[in-house]
Each structure stands twice: as structure tokens, then as C-alpha cells.
Scaffold this motif. Structure first.
Motif, mmCIF file in Angstrom:
data_model
loop_
_atom_site.group_PDB
_atom_site.id
_atom_site.type_symbol
_atom_site.label_atom_id
_atom_site.label_comp_id
_atom_site.label_asym_id
_atom_site.label_seq_id
_atom_site.Cartn_x
_atom_site.Cartn_y
_atom_site.Cartn_z
ATOM 1 N N UNK A 91 0.827 -1.203 0.000
ATOM 2 C CA UNK A 91 0.000 0.000 0.000
ATOM 3 C C UNK A 91 0.868 1.263 0.000
ATOM 4 N N UNK A 92 1.978 1.222 0.738
ATOM 5 C CA UNK A 92 2.855 2.391 0.737
ATOM 6 C C UNK A 92 3.554 2.525 -0.608
ATOM 7 N N UNK A 107 4.383 -1.920 8.181
ATOM 8 C CA UNK A 107 4.240 -3.135 8.973
ATOM 9 C C UNK A 107 4.727 -2.988 10.405
ATOM 10 N N UNK A 108 5.312 -1.841 10.757
ATOM 11 C CA UNK A 108 5.716 -1.641 12.144
ATOM 12 C C UNK A 108 4.509 -1.661 13.073
ATOM 13 N N UNK A 109 3.321 -1.392 12.523
ATOM 14 C CA UNK A 109 2.112 -1.389 13.343
ATOM 15 C C UNK A 109 1.680 -2.803 13.745
ATOM 16 N N UNK A 110 2.415 -3.814 13.279
ATOM 17 C CA UNK A 110 2.208 -5.160 13.811
ATOM 18 C C UNK A 110 2.463 -5.190 15.312
ATOM 19 N N UNK A 111 3.273 -4.223 15.797
ATOM 20 C CA UNK A 111 3.541 -4.119 17.226
ATOM 21 C C UNK A 111 2.251 -4.118 18.043
ATOM 22 N N UNK A 112 1.227 -3.425 17.538
ATOM 23 C CA UNK A 112 0.001 -3.240 18.327
ATOM 24 C C UNK A 112 -1.132 -4.141 17.852
ATOM 25 N N UNK A 113 -0.866 -5.014 16.893
ATOM 26 C CA UNK A 113 -1.902 -5.905 16.382
ATOM 27 C C UNK A 113 -2.508 -6.813 17.465
ATOM 28 N N UNK A 121 -7.346 -0.233 10.533
ATOM 29 C CA UNK A 121 -6.106 -0.817 11.048
ATOM 30 C C UNK A 121 -5.536 -1.838 10.072
ATOM 31 N N UNK A 122 -6.408 -2.622 9.434
ATOM 32 C CA UNK A 122 -5.922 -3.587 8.440
ATOM 33 C C UNK A 122 -5.215 -2.867 7.298
ATOM 34 N N UNK A 123 -5.795 -1.747 6.860
ATOM 35 C CA UNK A 123 -5.150 -0.960 5.806
ATOM 36 C C UNK A 123 -3.822 -0.388 6.284
ATOM 37 N N UNK A 124 -3.794 0.068 7.527
ATOM 38 C CA UNK A 124 -2.578 0.644 8.095
ATOM 39 C C UNK A 124 -1.429 -0.363 8.090
ATOM 40 N N UNK A 125 -1.726 -1.613 8.418
ATOM 41 C CA UNK A 125 -0.684 -2.646 8.431
ATOM 42 C C UNK A 125 -0.040 -2.810 7.061
ATOM 43 N N UNK A 126 -0.825 -2.575 6.009
ATOM 44 C CA UNK A 126 -0.288 -2.739 4.661
ATOM 45 C C UNK A 126 0.308 -1.454 4.114
#
Length: 526
Positions: free
Chosen positions: A70-71, A200-206, A192-197
Motif C-alpha cells: 500500500x505504501x 508493517x511496524x504497526x504489527x507491534x500493536x496488532x 487498522x488492516x489498511x494501516x498494516x499494509x
């Protein structure tokens, strides 16, 4: 913290805060830019000049594409605007290309995409309770929260001087959190699902998202004692959440699955061949661990307890990204950091499940997951502390205890970013911005909670004041000593270790706060 109606009369003052910080960002355009500026220019060139099948293989530059798809598509869209500014920036072989038009385009791309962050902050203000209503505008929780987020020192220096796109990504995270507070769970999950893509650092808070959505959305009721009522499980809801995650992932990764390139994409996203620590140690547990190893090695050599020929020559304090063998303490592997991270976040996730505290409990768990991953993760960047600081702002205007933790975390976390701006012209800028933000944060929250006990005890006050002599030593004394040639990494070492102590302390206090908080009212969840 409970969802409430729109912020009454917020239009004028909120617009003024947003416009004011936007003008400040424009003033920062000519300042120092890091290698991340070239990183993102190269990604513009890759996505614009090459077919999709080559995006995650291109390696002309050392700054290869290592963000999720996505980025990459975000960069692709930007590149089609960039060509109207300076088409030369979009050539893959134009390494380290720079022009005034390139500078203006990339700087303004960060400023304009921050619109999403501004909108997210406005939505966050709707979730701040009005229990501390005041006639004075500057003492209203909504005003303080808006200032703490919009004028956040960390975002200003990382995005608008150092150069990154954390603003709009943080906006997605805050908007997702807000939707969960508003019980719009499907929207929150989608964002949040879109944010992960995107990153991927947001996997920290998944784990916090997974536990909260399963506990508070897929299970629709509690027993009288607050425990989960197992027969209230909604198969339709969990299927809906699963479908959102699947569709977003399919849209992001599907094209690369079709090209049989998923292993290559994941090898770029998770480069475990990099070292335990980044070039500048993030102020976490491993900074303390590395420092302890250094001290023990020096003592061992002085006392002739270690064989100099067997002490690794490569130094963690060289400022390079590399694999490293510790001299005394056991060397750390990626698997060891993963286990430590899971152990660090597991109690908060279990607490969220066993002792639900509503959206506030979810937010605490999210912050603890961010901090746990920051403390024990592999190759953590110092900028990752913003993942905890920004959501912690929401808690800071609700309770005095949270305000105290926020101020310690924010002050030490923000100061730990100082080494990112190491050029002389930026020295007064970072000091002034840090002083302004820190002074406002402390004074506004002290005013908000003036009827309660002081936000700091003597030990916390002494520690925070210690940042002043640390800065004087690192910036104004050390450069004029003979040590600067023999031990050039010393200021970074001192900064990282000192800030690691404060961040560890804030993390422990927040953990105690969550584990000792009573569960939410025993009511049926909507």
C-alpha cells in the motif's frame, strides 16, 4: 474516556491550531534532511519507472523498497504528481539526485498528507470526556489534547526535518482507535488492516486489536462477574472481521502472490540479517544490555579477566548497522527478541481479555504492546517511540496518573530523538521546539489536574531535570574534549542509556496501572 458528541465551538480554535502548525512546517522546509529523503525519492523513481514485478527486486540504490505494497502504491500516486515538478527525480539511476523542486515537492507532500492526521485529531477530541469542563478554553481537555497531538515535537522533527511520512500513518491509527471508542468496530478494523499494509511496524500493536475485537465485538455479553459469556459468541461478527482482513490483504498482496513474489516481498519487509540495534541505539532494554556488556568488557580487560584477542573487534558503538557478537553477555538472536517481546506484551493482552476495561483498557493495552515491542524488538528504530507517545496523549487528559506517565514517556522519548538532528543549524531549532512543547505539556496538564496530587515525585523531577546537564555535556562540552576522536559514539551512548531508563520506568508504571485498574462496569456490551 467515553465517546461524546462533537466538540462544541471547536471550529475556530482547532482550525487556528492546525493552520499554525502547518505554517511552522513550511518554515522547516529548508532545514536538514536525512538519508530518508533520498530513500523516498528513490521509491518514487522505482514505482514510477519500473513495472510492478520489479518493485521489490530493484537494488540499484542501497535504499531498496522495504515497506508494504500500500505504501508502494502511495509512492506511485505521488510520483505521478512529482513528474510535474521535476521529472529527473523519477529516474532510478539518478542516485542522490537533488533539486529545489524536488525538495519542495517532497516536503509539501508530507505537509499535505498530514490533513488526514488533522482530521483524526479532530475526531479524537470527540472521545474526550467532559468531566473536567472549564470556562477557560486553554484548560479544556479537548484543546490540550489537540495541542499535544497537532504540535507534537516528535512528529515535527521526524517528519518535517528528518523526513518521513509518519503523520498520515499516525492519523490512520488514531482514526482507527477513535472508531473503536465510538463502537464502529468494523470501520476501526478496516482502518487498522489498511494501516498494516502501509507500514508493517504497526504489527507491534496488532495483538491489542485482535484481543479487543474478539472480546468486545465477537462476544456480545459478559457474565455478572465480568467474565466472558461463551454462548454470546457471534459467528457472523468474527466472519465479517475475517473478511475485512482477507480482502485488504488480498488487495495488497494479491498482485505479488500472482507474480509468485511473496517470499521476496517478505524478505524486504523483515530483514533479520540486520543487527540487533539500529545505527543509533533506540533507548530500550537492548541499549541497557549493550551498555552493560561494554562496561563488563572494559572491566574484564582492565582486570585481565578477558583475553583481548578474543574480544570482538566490531563495536556496537561504531554507529554502523551490523551483526555483532557481545563480548561478555550472551549474544542476542532474532528469536530471542521475539520471545522477549511476546513475554512483555502477553500480560497486557491477557488483562484485556480477562478483565475488560472497555475502550480505555484497549488503549492501555495498545500502548503497552507498542512499548513492549519497542523495548525488546529486533533492530528497533528510535522513531518507533512515537507509536506509544501519540496514543498515550489521549489518556493523558483523563487521569492525573496517566498524565504523569505521559509526561515522563514523552519528555524522555522526544529527547532521545535529538541525535537524529546532528547538524549545527538545527541545534537551536530542536532545543527551542522541545522546550516549548515540554513546557506546554507540563504546564497544561498540571493546570488540568491542579486539584489532585502533584504529577511528579522528587525522584521523577530529579530524573527529568537531569536531561539538562546531559544535553549540555553532549552538545556543548564533549565536542571540545579530546575524547570526541577516540570515543565519538559516547554522546549517543549516554543519550540512549539515560532515556532508556525513563522509558522503562514509564512502561512499568503503565503496566501497574493497567493490572491494578478495576474492570469496566458489568454491563452488556453493545
Amino acid at each position: 474516556m467515553a465517546a461524546s458528541g462533537p466538540v462544541q465551538g471547536s471550529g475556530n480554535w482547532f482550525s487556528a491550531l492546525a493552520l499554525g502548525v502547518s505554517l511552522l512546517k513550511c518554515l522547516l522546509i529548508p532545514t536538514y534532511r536525512s538519508t530518508d529523503f533520498e530513500v523516498h525519492r528513490n521509491w518514487l523513481a522505482i514505482t514510477h519507472s519500473l513495472p510492478l514485478s520489479q518493485w521489490y527486486y530493484e537494488a540499484t540504490s542501497e535504499w531498496t523498497l522495504d515497506y508494504p505494497p500500500f505504501f508502494a502504491w502511495f509512492e506511485y500516486v505521488l510520483s505521478h504528481i512529482a513528474k510535474y515538478f521535476d521529472h529527473e527525480m523519477l529516474h532510478v539511476h539518478n542516485l542522490n539526485y537533488f533539486s529545489t523542486k524536488t525538495l519542495l515537492f517532497q516536503r509539501f507532500s508530507v505537509i499535505f498528507t498530514d490533513v488526514l492526521f488533522v482530521y483524526a485529531v479532530h475526531e479524537c477530541c470527540k472521545c474526550v470526556g467532559g468531566r473536567r469542563a472549564s470556562r477557560e478554553l486553554t484548560e479544556k481537555p479537548q484543546f490540550i489534547l489537540s495541542a499535544l497531538l497537532l504540535w507534537n515535537f516528535g512528529l515535527l522533527v521526524v517528519d518535517h526535518i528528518h523526513f518521513q511520512y509518519n503523520g498520515f500513518l499516525s492519523g490512520l491509527m488514531l482514526l482507527s482507535i477513535t472508531r473503536l471508542f465510538q463502537k464502529r468496530h468494523m470501520e476501526g478494523a478496516f482502518l487498522f488492516a489498511a494501516l498494516l499494509h502501509f507500514k508493517h511496524i504497526y504489527l507491534y500493536v496488532a495483538p491489542a486489536y485482535g484481543a479487543y475485537l474478539l472480546r468486545s465485538y465477537c462476544f456480545t455479553a459478559n457474565k455478572p462477574d465480568g467474565s466472558v459469556q461463551w454462548n454470546s459468541f457471534s459467528f457472523i461478527r468474527v466472519t465479517s472481521l475475517g473478511l475485512i482482513v482477507f480482502l485488504v490483504s488480498a488487495l495488497s498482496l494479491g498482485p505479488f502472490l500472482a507474480l509468485n513474489q511473496l517470499p521476496q516481498v517478505f524478505s524486504r519487509l523483515f530483514p533479520f540479517r540486520r543487527g540487533l540495534c539500529h545505527a543509533y541505539w533506540a533507548p530500550n532494554f537492548w541499549a541497557l544490555y549493550n551498555a552493560a556488556d561494554k562496561v563488563l568488557a572494559i572491566i574484564g580487560l582492565k582486570l585481565k579477566l578477558l583475553d583481548p584477542s578474543k574480544v570482538p573487534k566490531a563495536s556496537m558503538t561504531s554507529g554502523l548497522i551490523q551483526q555483532f557478537e557481545h563480548a561478555v553477555l550472551p549474544s542476542v538472536t532474532p528469536l530471542a527478541t521475539l520471545v522477549c517481546t511476546l513475554v512483555a506484551i502477553l500480560p497486557s493482552v491477557c488483562c484485556l481479555w480477562l478483565k475488560p476495561q472497555g475502550p480505555r483498557g484497549f488503549l492501555r493495552c495498545l500502548i503497552l504492546c507498542a512499548l513492549g515491542s519497542f523495548m525488546f524488538g529486533w533492530h528497533v528504530h528510535e522513531k518507533a517511540i512515537l507509536l506509544a507517545i501519540l496514543p498515550m496523549s489521549l489518556l493523558s487528559v483523563e487521569k492525573a496518573g496517566d498524565a504523569s506517565i505521559f509526561l515522563i514517556l514523552t519528555t524522555t522519548g522526544h529527547y532521545s530523538l535529538f541525535p537524529l538532528l546532528f547538524t549545527a543549524p538545527e541545534l537551536p531549532i530542536k532545543i527551542l521546539l522541545m522546550l516549548l512543547f515540554t513546557t506546554y505539556s507540563i504546564s497544561s496538564l498540571m493546570t488540568l489536574f491542579r486539584k489532585e496530587k502533584p504529577l511528579f515525585n522528587w525522584m521523577e523531577t530529579f530524573y527529568l531535570l537531569g536531561l539538562v546537564p546531559l544535553e549540555v555535556c553532549c552538545e556543548f562540552v564533549f565536542p571540545f574534549t579530546s575524547w570526541r576522536l577516540e570515543y565519538p559514539f559516547t554522546p549517543l551512548l549516554l543519550t540512549s542509556v539515560y532515556c532508556a531508563v525513563g522509558i522503562t520506568y514509564a512502561w512499568c508504571r503503565l503496566y501497574v496501572s493497567m493490572l491494578t485498574s478495576p474492570p469496566a462496569g458489568k454491563t452488556k456490551k453493545q
